[in-house]
Design a protein around this motif. Sequence first.
Motif, PDB file in Angstrom:
ATOM      1  N   LEU A  90      46.537  37.052  43.805  1.00  0.00           N
ATOM      2  CA  LEU A  90      46.358  36.715  42.389  1.00  0.00           C
ATOM      3  C   LEU A  90      47.458  35.789  41.864  1.00  0.00           C
ATOM      4  CD1 LEU A  90      45.017  37.011  39.588  1.00  0.00           C
ATOM      5  CD2 LEU A  90      46.229  39.188  39.335  1.00  0.00           C
ATOM      6  N   PRO A  91      48.760  36.029  42.160  1.00  0.00           N
ATOM      7  CA  PRO A  91      49.793  35.121  41.646  1.00  0.00           C
ATOM      8  C   PRO A  91      49.646  33.690  42.155  1.00  0.00           C
ATOM      9  CG  PRO A  91      50.765  37.152  42.477  1.00  0.00           C
ATOM     10  CD  PRO A  91      49.342  37.149  42.921  1.00  0.00           C
ATOM     11  N   TRP A  92      48.953  33.520  43.273  1.00  0.00           N
ATOM     12  CA  TRP A  92      48.779  32.199  43.868  1.00  0.00           C
ATOM     13  C   TRP A  92      47.469  31.548  43.434  1.00  0.00           C
ATOM     14  CZ3 TRP A  92      53.034  30.533  46.317  1.00  0.00           C
ATOM     15  CH2 TRP A  92      53.988  31.520  46.618  1.00  0.00           C
ATOM     16  N   GLN A  93      46.679  32.284  42.644  1.00  0.00           N
ATOM     17  CA  GLN A  93      45.418  31.760  42.120  1.00  0.00           C
ATOM     18  C   GLN A  93      44.538  31.176  43.224  1.00  0.00           C
ATOM     19  OE1 GLN A  93      44.542  31.648  38.344  1.00  0.00           O
ATOM     20  NE2 GLN A  93      45.726  33.427  38.997  1.00  0.00           N
ATOM     21  N   ALA A  94      44.422  31.935  44.300  1.00  0.00           N
ATOM     22  CA  ALA A  94      43.641  31.487  45.449  1.00  0.00           C
ATOM     23  C   ALA A  94      42.150  31.614  45.175  1.00  0.00           C
ATOM     24  CB  ALA A  94      44.007  32.321  46.675  1.00  0.00           C
ATOM     25  N   LEU A  95      41.363  30.830  45.869  1.00  0.00           N
ATOM     26  CA  LEU A  95      39.921  31.029  45.902  1.00  0.00           C
ATOM     27  C   LEU A  95      39.667  32.279  46.741  1.00  0.00           C
ATOM     28  CD1 LEU A  95      36.985  30.080  45.407  1.00  0.00           C
ATOM     29  CD2 LEU A  95      37.190  28.699  47.484  1.00  0.00           C
ATOM     30  N   TYR A  96      39.000  33.282  46.166  1.00  0.00           N
ATOM     31  CA  TYR A  96      38.810  34.574  46.811  1.00  0.00           C
ATOM     32  C   TYR A  96      37.339  34.746  47.136  1.00  0.00           C
ATOM     33  CZ  TYR A  96      39.316  39.656  47.508  1.00  0.00           C
ATOM     34  OH  TYR A  96      39.331  40.932  48.017  1.00  0.00           O
ATOM     35  N   ILE A  97      37.011  34.798  48.434  1.00  0.00           N
ATOM     36  CA  ILE A  97      35.625  34.801  48.894  1.00  0.00           C
ATOM     37  C   ILE A  97      35.289  36.146  49.526  1.00  0.00           C
ATOM     38  CG2 ILE A  97      34.016  33.756  50.535  1.00  0.00           C
ATOM     39  CD1 ILE A  97      35.606  31.155  50.213  1.00  0.00           C
ATOM     40  N   HIS A  98      34.178  36.755  49.097  1.00  0.00           N
ATOM     41  CA  HIS A  98      33.746  38.035  49.625  1.00  0.00           C
ATOM     42  C   HIS A  98      32.256  38.211  49.343  1.00  0.00           C
ATOM     43  CE1 HIS A  98      34.147  39.451  45.395  1.00  0.00           C
ATOM     44  NE2 HIS A  98      35.213  38.658  45.407  1.00  0.00           N
ATOM     45  N   GLU A  99      31.677  39.267  49.906  1.00  0.00           N
ATOM     46  CA  GLU A  99      30.277  39.606  49.631  1.00  0.00           C
ATOM     47  C   GLU A  99      30.253  41.005  49.026  1.00  0.00           C
ATOM     48  OE1 GLU A  99      25.992  40.497  51.772  1.00  0.00           O
ATOM     49  OE2 GLU A  99      27.876  40.744  52.843  1.00  0.00           O
ATOM     50  N   GLY A 100      30.053  41.073  47.724  1.00  0.00           N
ATOM     51  CA  GLY A 100      30.145  42.342  47.018  1.00  0.00           C
ATOM     52  C   GLY A 100      31.588  42.633  46.636  1.00  0.00           C
ATOM     53  N   GLU A 101      31.766  43.658  45.779  1.00  0.00           N
ATOM     54  CA  GLU A 101      33.109  44.039  45.346  1.00  0.00           C
ATOM     55  C   GLU A 101      33.055  45.429  44.722  1.00  0.00           C
ATOM     56  OE1 GLU A 101      34.423  41.164  42.496  1.00  0.00           O
ATOM     57  OE2 GLU A 101      32.630  41.329  41.276  1.00  0.00           O
ATOM     58  N   ASP A 105      39.557  41.086  33.807  1.00  0.00           N
ATOM     59  CA  ASP A 105      40.811  41.184  33.058  1.00  0.00           C
ATOM     60  C   ASP A 105      41.678  39.941  33.224  1.00  0.00           C
ATOM     61  OD1 ASP A 105      39.960  43.649  32.303  1.00  0.00           O
ATOM     62  OD2 ASP A 105      41.575  44.783  33.269  1.00  0.00           O
ATOM     63  N   TYR A 106      41.652  39.342  34.408  1.00  0.00           N
ATOM     64  CA  TYR A 106      42.493  38.183  34.671  1.00  0.00           C
ATOM     65  C   TYR A 106      41.711  36.871  34.642  1.00  0.00           C
ATOM     66  CZ  TYR A 106      46.281  41.356  35.594  1.00  0.00           C
ATOM     67  OH  TYR A 106      47.259  42.313  35.449  1.00  0.00           O
ATOM     68  N   GLU A 107      40.505  36.928  34.090  1.00  0.00           N
ATOM     69  CA  GLU A 107      39.692  35.734  33.842  1.00  0.00           C
ATOM     70  C   GLU A 107      39.626  34.838  35.080  1.00  0.00           C
ATOM     71  OE1 GLU A 107      41.475  33.984  30.387  1.00  0.00           O
ATOM     72  OE2 GLU A 107      40.602  35.450  29.025  1.00  0.00           O
ATOM     73  N   TYR A 108      39.264  35.461  36.203  1.00  0.00           N
ATOM     74  CA  TYR A 108      39.282  34.726  37.467  1.00  0.00           C
ATOM     75  C   TYR A 108      38.060  33.834  37.663  1.00  0.00           C
ATOM     76  CZ  TYR A 108      42.088  34.231  41.653  1.00  0.00           C
ATOM     77  OH  TYR A 108      42.939  33.747  42.618  1.00  0.00           O
ATOM     78  N   GLY A 109      37.010  34.137  36.937  1.00  0.00           N
ATOM     79  CA  GLY A 109      35.849  33.249  36.905  1.00  0.00           C
ATOM     80  C   GLY A 109      35.298  32.903  38.269  1.00  0.00           C
ATOM     81  N   LYS A 110      35.056  31.616  38.471  1.00  0.00           N
ATOM     82  CA  LYS A 110      34.418  31.148  39.699  1.00  0.00           C
ATOM     83  C   LYS A 110      35.359  31.161  40.908  1.00  0.00           C
ATOM     84  CE  LYS A 110      31.094  28.326  37.182  1.00  0.00           C
ATOM     85  NZ  LYS A 110      30.647  26.947  36.828  1.00  0.00           N
ATOM     86  N   LEU A 111      36.658  31.389  40.671  1.00  0.00           N
ATOM     87  CA  LEU A 111      37.573  31.544  41.801  1.00  0.00           C
ATOM     88  C   LEU A 111      37.336  32.878  42.511  1.00  0.00           C
ATOM     89  CD1 LEU A 111      40.916  30.155  40.336  1.00  0.00           C
ATOM     90  CD2 LEU A 111      39.493  29.107  42.115  1.00  0.00           C
ATOM     91  N   ASN A 112      36.616  33.787  41.858  1.00  0.00           N
ATOM     92  CA  ASN A 112      36.217  35.046  42.481  1.00  0.00           C
ATOM     93  C   ASN A 112      34.769  34.906  42.934  1.00  0.00           C
ATOM     94  OD1 ASN A 112      36.380  37.849  43.204  1.00  0.00           O
ATOM     95  ND2 ASN A 112      35.197  38.306  41.356  1.00  0.00           N
ATOM     96  N   ASN A 113      34.580  34.496  44.171  1.00  0.00           N
ATOM     97  CA  ASN A 113      33.236  34.245  44.683  1.00  0.00           C
ATOM     98  C   ASN A 113      32.670  35.495  45.331  1.00  0.00           C
ATOM     99  OD1 ASN A 113      31.656  33.321  47.421  1.00  0.00           O
ATOM    100  ND2 ASN A 113      30.993  32.259  45.580  1.00  0.00           N
ATOM    101  N   ASN A 114      31.506  35.925  44.842  1.00  0.00           N
ATOM    102  CA  ASN A 114      30.972  37.234  45.211  1.00  0.00           C
ATOM    103  C   ASN A 114      29.754  37.167  46.128  1.00  0.00           C
ATOM    104  OD1 ASN A 114      30.942  40.023  45.168  1.00  0.00           O
ATOM    105  ND2 ASN A 114      29.678  40.161  43.334  1.00  0.00           N
ATOM    106  N   ASP A 115      29.471  36.004  46.699  1.00  0.00           N
ATOM    107  CA  ASP A 115      28.308  35.936  47.596  1.00  0.00           C
ATOM    108  C   ASP A 115      28.661  35.274  48.926  1.00  0.00           C
ATOM    109  OD1 ASP A 115      28.611  33.296  46.915  1.00  0.00           O
ATOM    110  OD2 ASP A 115      26.507  32.943  46.437  1.00  0.00           O
ATOM    111  N   GLY A 116      29.937  35.432  49.330  1.00  0.00           N
ATOM    112  CA  GLY A 116      30.339  34.851  50.609  1.00  0.00           C
ATOM    113  C   GLY A 116      30.270  33.350  50.606  1.00  0.00           C
TER     114      GLY A 116
END
Length: 444
Positions: free
Chosen positions: A138-149, A159-170
Amino acid sequence: MKRYFVCILAVLAACVVLAACKKSEETTASGPSSPAASSTAAEPTPEPTPTLPPYEANVLTGEPKGDDYPEGQRITAVMVNNLVDARPQRGLSRAQMLFEIKVEGGITRFMPVFNDYHDIEEIGPVRSGRDQFFRLILPWQALYIHEGESVVMQQYAIDYEYGKLNNNDGASGYRDYNRVNWRGQSYGNGLALEHTMYTSGENIAKYIENNNVDMNRTYNSTFFNFVDYRLDNPVRDLANSPDSALTTKDGPVVSDGEYVEISHSASYKTRFLYDSANNVYLMQQNFSGNWRDTVDEEYNDYQLQFPNVIVLFTDIHTYPGHEATDLQYAEYSWGGIGYYCYGGKCEKIYWQKGTPLEALRLYYLDENGQCSDTPCEINIGKSYVSIVDVDEAINFKSGLLADFDLDAATVSASNTSIDADAKEGESLNVSTDDLTNAARGSEG
């Protein structure tokens, strides 16, 4: 016992925290000296102090940036399944950093981190996001890729307004229904659907373009305090470092570390065997009662290897109110003891993080075995990093290879998977701050 250790961590965390190690560089410009009035000869002209080039290091490895370094681009993290049926994985060997942390049911999960998503040819099986991983990047504001959460991870992204940087479909991931795991299973023949999701640099690029994801990010520091690559010999030899002579009440700070074994839970273990010829640690994990090389199926079963192995202990227990799904809370606020292994030696260190927006920091110990005010220097290169439940600290093993029976049997890894992913529309109903406060007051 765990609460007692947490109290100790709270006291230790009173150490002085330094955000980063700053090194000054002085350049002395010297010209001919004016002779003194009483002198009959001119003073010799001092040699000018050499000026180092600007420090431009790879954020994740501390190595000098090459011509193909993705300057100004966010780093990318991907969640990868490590359940027994998910092995062998693909694409892990291309990562600059690999995290392994316990999740629900005592199993572990991987989070490989990349400087450049274009380097990912194929990676997976992709699995769901967890906050104990997310809070590290999170401190590095990385693109975070996963399937589900999990529902907790979902709340962190809100809470941290991560938006599209939190990718939820792999990142528009795809299914490989024909993959065969180590058990010889394939989809429709014993292999669950969750072990078939993969993605690639090409797919990630399409996701970024189609969703107009902002991948611009300038980093002013490296992930760890790496040894300066501009030095004549940019290697910190743990055997000859100042800490090598330091002994605390618990024993030497630097000890033998050709063999390193980590217990994440009763059924998940990882070990590293030091290869002195190549100065790397070769990674293995427990499988069917035996140790088996952790390999990358994408690259001809290349065994994962790292010059740096970092193991950090903290309190990990179930989030209160989430016992049914066994969602795990990792305490990052207070810091604790850990180990840094390099070159066949293991050095006891201290780590700190603090709030979710603060970066992970590593420190040397002082003569009392507590956190010093000096950031620990990590040697340049790839790193394996594990956050481990302090309850498993007693099971940590290190020493000379000759002291261990490398062919001895071990426990079989559990293959139990708990469905802890958030359902559509599911809400946590509290902020992550409130949940964290509740978790700190509970005992695992």
